[in-house]
Design an enzyme around this catalytic site. Structure first.
Site, PDB file in Angstrom:
ATOM      1  N   SER A  55      44.538  21.950  -1.898  1.00 48.94           N
ATOM      2  CA  SER A  55      44.383  22.425  -0.519  1.00 48.94           C
ATOM      3  C   SER A  55      43.126  21.812   0.089  1.00 48.94           C
ATOM      4  O   SER A  55      42.646  20.794  -0.393  1.00 48.94           O
ATOM      5  CB  SER A  55      44.349  23.961  -0.496  1.00 48.94           C
ATOM      6  N   ASN A  56      42.599  22.410   1.125  1.00 49.88           N
ATOM      7  CA  ASN A  56      41.389  21.887   1.779  1.00 49.88           C
ATOM      8  C   ASN A  56      40.593  23.043   2.387  1.00 49.88           C
ATOM      9  O   ASN A  56      41.001  24.191   2.297  1.00 49.88           O
ATOM     10  CB  ASN A  56      41.778  20.835   2.834  1.00 49.88           C
ATOM     11  N   HIS A  57      39.464  22.701   3.025  1.00 56.15           N
ATOM     12  CA  HIS A  57      38.522  23.735   3.471  1.00 56.15           C
ATOM     13  C   HIS A  57      38.846  24.359   4.835  1.00 56.15           C
ATOM     14  O   HIS A  57      38.045  25.129   5.345  1.00 56.15           O
ATOM     15  CB  HIS A  57      37.114  23.151   3.572  1.00 56.15           C
TER      16      HIS A  57
END
Ligand code: C5P
Length: 240
Positions: A55-57
């Site tokens: 995923s990512n931030h």
């Protein structure tokens, strides 16, 4: 929805803070009544096995602010949301998704019935080629995971946009303007909102952003603002 803090009292007394919610007074005119928009927001989740994911931030704050701003002007909003910890804004219909593939399906299912879409989500560019049924066990050595490209949701909507409005985001760390300009053209956006991770007060998790709105005619740099105020400016540009 804007809140103004008013200090009431008299000389020598303590101050009493009254929070006036302008939405209660119907301060915003419902200029987008009868219009329907998709907003994508948050991070996609690409599963590796039943326990892990890529995923990512992204916090989803910018997309949720856009959804709230559109709804406040009377638009029907379908918020296609990846992972966030945010509450759905009032008057907004939320469709929860996990992966880029699910976000692609959800957006394409409704796009043709809408007046446009604002693509705020941080969509994974790659997803594991296979998803393991059981939790992957560690061995002594290193491991690598084969990834494949995801579908570009914005570009797929861009191909069939017709007279609909399509707005994109570009989060860049280098060659910001050139990269944003090329995305504007490649994905058939009407305009793109560029934020640079190099700018103080811009980016993923905070409540503020520093953006440049870029269309085929030129670029408008906005100062440091709350994400909610940036959302208002984006919706102003959609209306115009
Ligand atoms: O190519 P890049 O990921 O930088 O493009 C960013 C813009 O495209 C954003 O508006 C993002 O929401 C959208 N996008 C998308 N589907 C993808 C990748 C990006 O809709 N697979």
């Amino acid at each position: 929805m804007k809140k103004y803090n008013i200090f009431a009292g008299n000389f020598g007394s303590g101050k009493t803070e009254i929070s006036v919610n302008t939405a209660l007074f119907g301060a915003k005119k419902k200029s987008l009544e009868g219009k329907h928009f998709i907003v994508t927001a948050g991070a996609t989740i690409e599963p590796i096995d039943p326990v892990r994911f890529i995923s990512n931030h992204s916090s989803g704050k910018m997309g949720y602010a856009v959804a709230e701003a559109l709804a406040a002007r009377g638009a029907k909003v379908t918020l296609v949301s990846g992972r966030t910890s945010l509450e759905c804004p009032q008057g907004v219909e939320k469709v929860d998704v996990l992966s880029a593939e699910q976000m692609y399906e959800a957006c394409n299912a409704v796009f043709e019935q809408t007046d446009g879409a604002v693509m705020c989500a941080a969509v994974a560019d790659y997803t594991p080629q296979t998803v393991a049924d059981e939790k992957l066990k560690k061995g002594d050595g290193d491991m690598s995971i084969a990834l494949k490209r995801t579908k570009d949701i914005a570009a797929s909507l861009g191909e069939k946009k017709g007279s609909r409005v399509l707005v994109g985001f570009a989060m860049e760390t280098q060659n910001e303007r050139e990269n944003a300009q090329s995305k504007l053209e490649r994905k058939n956006f009407d305009f793109i909102v560029l934020n640079s991770l190099r700018t103080e007060g811009a980016g993923f998790r905070g409540d503020t952003n520093v953006v440049t709105l870029i269309d085929m005619k030129g670029a408008e740099e906005l100062p440091l603002m709350s994400k909610r105020d940036v959302a208002e400016r984006i919706v102003d540009k959609i209306e115009s």
